[in-house]
Design a protein around this motif. Structure first.
Motif, PDB file in Angstrom:
ATOM      1  N   SER A 146     -36.142  18.042  20.905  1.00 48.66           N
ATOM      2  CA  SER A 146     -36.706  18.375  22.207  1.00 48.66           C
ATOM      3  C   SER A 146     -35.991  19.624  22.682  1.00 48.66           C
ATOM      4  CB  SER A 146     -36.492  17.231  23.212  1.00 48.66           C
ATOM      5  OG  SER A 146     -35.127  17.129  23.581  1.00 48.66           O
ATOM      6  N   ARG A 147     -36.600  20.333  23.572  1.00 47.60           N
ATOM      7  CA  ARG A 147     -35.981  21.558  24.085  1.00 47.60           C
ATOM      8  C   ARG A 147     -34.625  21.240  24.707  1.00 47.60           C
ATOM      9  NH1 ARG A 147     -37.563  26.491  24.833  1.00 47.60           N
ATOM     10  NH2 ARG A 147     -39.750  26.007  24.616  1.00 47.60           N
ATOM     11  N   ALA A 148     -34.534  20.148  25.443  1.00 41.07           N
ATOM     12  CA  ALA A 148     -33.280  19.786  26.109  1.00 41.07           C
ATOM     13  C   ALA A 148     -32.172  19.522  25.093  1.00 41.07           C
ATOM     14  CB  ALA A 148     -33.488  18.569  27.006  1.00 41.07           C
ATOM     15  N   LEU A 149     -32.473  18.788  24.012  1.00 38.66           N
ATOM     16  CA  LEU A 149     -31.458  18.494  22.997  1.00 38.66           C
ATOM     17  C   LEU A 149     -31.037  19.752  22.235  1.00 38.66           C
ATOM     18  CD1 LEU A 149     -32.518  15.091  21.405  1.00 38.66           C
ATOM     19  CD2 LEU A 149     -30.471  15.588  22.735  1.00 38.66           C
ATOM     20  N   VAL A 150     -32.006  20.565  21.877  1.00 38.29           N
ATOM     21  CA  VAL A 150     -31.699  21.799  21.144  1.00 38.29           C
ATOM     22  C   VAL A 150     -30.871  22.725  22.030  1.00 38.29           C
ATOM     23  CG1 VAL A 150     -32.706  23.891  20.132  1.00 38.29           C
ATOM     24  CG2 VAL A 150     -33.653  21.643  19.574  1.00 38.29           C
ATOM     25  N   LEU A 182     -15.879  15.912  12.301  1.00 37.14           N
ATOM     26  CA  LEU A 182     -16.031  14.598  12.935  1.00 37.14           C
ATOM     27  C   LEU A 182     -16.257  14.718  14.435  1.00 37.14           C
ATOM     28  CD1 LEU A 182     -13.306  12.541  11.040  1.00 37.14           C
ATOM     29  CD2 LEU A 182     -15.789  12.211  10.926  1.00 37.14           C
ATOM     30  N   THR A 183     -15.421  15.486  15.104  1.00 37.78           N
ATOM     31  CA  THR A 183     -15.530  15.555  16.563  1.00 37.78           C
ATOM     32  C   THR A 183     -16.673  16.446  17.036  1.00 37.78           C
ATOM     33  OG1 THR A 183     -13.880  17.312  16.675  1.00 37.78           O
ATOM     34  CG2 THR A 183     -13.088  15.064  16.924  1.00 37.78           C
ATOM     35  N   ALA A 184     -16.901  17.570  16.351  1.00 43.92           N
ATOM     36  CA  ALA A 184     -17.910  18.531  16.819  1.00 43.92           C
ATOM     37  C   ALA A 184     -19.327  18.138  16.436  1.00 43.92           C
ATOM     38  CB  ALA A 184     -17.601  19.923  16.272  1.00 43.92           C
ATOM     39  N   PHE A 185     -19.470  17.357  15.343  1.00 46.40           N
ATOM     40  CA  PHE A 185     -20.809  17.065  14.848  1.00 46.40           C
ATOM     41  C   PHE A 185     -21.107  15.574  14.731  1.00 46.40           C
ATOM     42  CE2 PHE A 185     -19.777  21.228  12.706  1.00 46.40           C
ATOM     43  CZ  PHE A 185     -20.493  21.998  13.601  1.00 46.40           C
ATOM     44  N   THR A 186     -20.382  14.865  13.893  1.00 47.81           N
ATOM     45  CA  THR A 186     -20.777  13.488  13.580  1.00 47.81           C
ATOM     46  C   THR A 186     -20.616  12.528  14.754  1.00 47.81           C
ATOM     47  OG1 THR A 186     -18.617  12.975  12.613  1.00 47.81           O
ATOM     48  CG2 THR A 186     -20.336  13.755  11.121  1.00 47.81           C
ATOM     49  N   GLU A 187     -19.743  12.821  15.702  1.00 53.79           N
ATOM     50  CA  GLU A 187     -19.594  11.951  16.869  1.00 53.79           C
ATOM     51  C   GLU A 187     -20.641  12.233  17.943  1.00 53.79           C
ATOM     52  OE1 GLU A 187     -15.539  12.162  18.190  1.00 53.79           O
ATOM     53  OE2 GLU A 187     -14.778  11.209  16.373  1.00 53.79           O
ATOM     54  N   ARG A 188     -21.445  13.247  17.744  1.00 53.63           N
ATOM     55  CA  ARG A 188     -22.482  13.578  18.739  1.00 53.63           C
ATOM     56  C   ARG A 188     -23.748  12.775  18.450  1.00 53.63           C
ATOM     57  NH1 ARG A 188     -21.606  17.609  22.315  1.00 53.63           N
ATOM     58  NH2 ARG A 188     -23.843  17.868  22.582  1.00 53.63           N
ATOM     59  N   GLU A 189     -24.287  12.184  19.499  1.00 57.80           N
ATOM     60  CA  GLU A 189     -25.449  11.304  19.392  1.00 57.80           C
ATOM     61  C   GLU A 189     -26.680  11.992  18.816  1.00 57.80           C
ATOM     62  OE1 GLU A 189     -27.618   8.960  22.731  1.00 57.80           O
ATOM     63  OE2 GLU A 189     -25.476   8.446  22.803  1.00 57.80           O
ATOM     64  N   GLU A 190     -26.867  13.274  19.142  1.00 59.04           N
ATOM     65  CA  GLU A 190     -28.080  13.959  18.708  1.00 59.04           C
ATOM     66  C   GLU A 190     -28.039  14.396  17.241  1.00 59.04           C
ATOM     67  OE1 GLU A 190     -25.769  15.274  20.745  1.00 59.04           O
ATOM     68  OE2 GLU A 190     -25.944  17.451  20.881  1.00 59.04           O
ATOM     69  N   VAL A 191     -26.864  14.293  16.593  1.00 60.94           N
ATOM     70  CA  VAL A 191     -26.719  14.733  15.202  1.00 60.94           C
ATOM     71  C   VAL A 191     -26.997  13.567  14.259  1.00 60.94           C
ATOM     72  CG1 VAL A 191     -25.129  15.641  13.477  1.00 60.94           C
ATOM     73  CG2 VAL A 191     -25.106  16.571  15.799  1.00 60.94           C
TER      74      VAL A 191
END
Length: 155
Positions: free
Chosen positions: A76-80, A122-131
């Motif tokens: 979605s535009r908001a997530l991107v 881990l912190t910048a990518f995999t812990e983020r819900e949208e990834v």
């Protein structure tokens, strides 16, 4: 519209943005005042978006670089837009590309070492819900091409 001289000035500045105006003018075959005015117009038109210094990664403590392909779980535009802002706030991110295709972002990162890369991923990518998924590839060497590909005919 850009003409042959504008393309030549862009080519010369791409190779060395620190050329003195007099040298730039000589190499382009124009008067220094013409070179100064044309470069000013190239800035105003946003054909030149800025200048940067190419810094040797080890000089600032970067011992490892990687490309991280990131796939978002939803689009979605908001997530991107949110992920885009997130990347801009990470000091380890050297550059990133928003893509079409299987992956949504390709992120160029510079870190101290493999442990730093692991913790960062881990912190910048995999812990983020949208990834939804990441794939990391180490960079052994990086060179910027100073040649300027021109796909338009000069006016």
């Amino acid at each position: 519209m850009l003409d042959r001289i504008d393309f030549e000035l862009l080519r010369l500045l791409r190779k060395n943005a620190r050329l003195p105006n007099k040298t730039l003018a000589e190499k382009a075959g124009i008067a220094p005042s013409t070179a100064l005015e044309r470069v000013r117009r190239l800035h105003e038109s946003r054909a030149i978006q800025g200048y940067h210094a190419e810094v040797a990664p080890p000089a600032i403590g970067i011992g490892l670089q990687a490309m991280v392909a990131v796939r978002l779980a939803r689009h979605s535009r908001a997530l991107v837009d949110s992920f885009h802002r997130h990347l801009l706030g990470l000091k380890e991110v050297l550059a990133f590309y928003h893509l079409a295709g299987a992956d949504d972002f390709l992120v160029h990162v510079g870190v101290r070492d493999s442990h730093h890369l692991r913790e960062f991923a881990l912190t910048a990518f995999t812990e983020r819900e949208e990834v939804a998924h990441i794939q990391t590839q180490l960079i052994f060497d990086f060179r910027r091409n100073t040649e300027l590909p021109v796909y338009r005919d000069p006016d």
